[in-house]
Design a protein around this motif. Structure first.
Motif, mmCIF file in Angstrom:
data_model
loop_
_atom_site.group_PDB
_atom_site.id
_atom_site.type_symbol
_atom_site.label_atom_id
_atom_site.label_comp_id
_atom_site.label_asym_id
_atom_site.label_seq_id
_atom_site.Cartn_x
_atom_site.Cartn_y
_atom_site.Cartn_z
ATOM 1 N N PHE A 138 78.551 -16.870 27.074
ATOM 2 C CA PHE A 138 78.895 -16.489 25.708
ATOM 3 C C PHE A 138 78.440 -17.581 24.752
ATOM 4 N N VAL A 139 77.963 -17.148 23.579
ATOM 5 C CA VAL A 139 77.447 -18.048 22.556
ATOM 6 C C VAL A 139 78.269 -17.830 21.292
ATOM 7 N N GLY A 140 78.703 -18.935 20.684
ATOM 8 C CA GLY A 140 79.497 -18.794 19.477
ATOM 9 C C GLY A 140 79.425 -20.018 18.597
ATOM 10 N N PRO A 141 80.104 -19.951 17.458
ATOM 11 C CA PRO A 141 80.119 -21.093 16.551
ATOM 12 C C PRO A 141 80.944 -22.231 17.142
ATOM 13 N N PRO A 142 80.699 -23.450 16.689
ATOM 14 C CA PRO A 142 81.468 -24.575 17.210
ATOM 15 C C PRO A 142 82.950 -24.474 16.855
ATOM 16 N N THR A 143 83.795 -24.602 17.879
ATOM 17 C CA THR A 143 85.249 -24.621 17.681
ATOM 18 C C THR A 143 85.826 -25.675 18.609
#
Length: 131
Positions: free
Chosen positions: A86-91
């Motif tokens: 999964f690819v997502g914004p930095p959190t």
């Protein structure tokens, strides 16, 4: 085993945004994966996995329909051997939309091509130590 007999590396790409699907598809092809199909949400993605289980499912956290958590649950139920990336914004603590579910790899944008290769399983995550 001769290269022609090696198991094919296959993938399904899932993302609401077409540009992200194009990017992920290109990165997979760069690493010699055959992309079996693309989906913008959970329903389409699960249909693709059910028809022809891939080696890896690469999904963006933004989906047109459904949630990343539901996608991961259904993937594990239908094809537990499929690698999930999964690819997502930095959190700081990972995406809340995954709940308690965790994919095999979670990439935060922006990421390096080497990090993507490690996530899809074509490169070891720890390089060998120098002697």
């Amino acid at each position: 085993m001769p290269e022609s007999e090696a198991p094919a590396l296959t993938a399904v790409v899932v993302a609401a945004d077409e540009e992200i699907r194009v990017l992920l598809r290109g990165l997979l092809r760069l690493h010699h994966f055959r992309v079996l199909g693309e989906a913008d949400g959970v329903g389409q993605a699960i249909g693709l996995v059910r028809t022809s289980p891939p080696s890896v499912l690469v999904a963006d956290m933004e989906l047109a329909e459904g949630t990343p958590s539901l996608l991961l649950q259904e993937l594990r139920r239908l094809s537990p051997g499929v690698r999930s990336v999964f690819v997502g914004p930095p959190t700081p603590d990972g995406p809340a939309s995954l709940g308690s579910e965790r994919p095999d790899a979670l990439l935060q944008r922006p990421f390096r091509v080497r990090e993507f290769a490690e996530a899809i399983g074509v490169l070891p995550s720890d390089p060998p130590a120098a002697s």
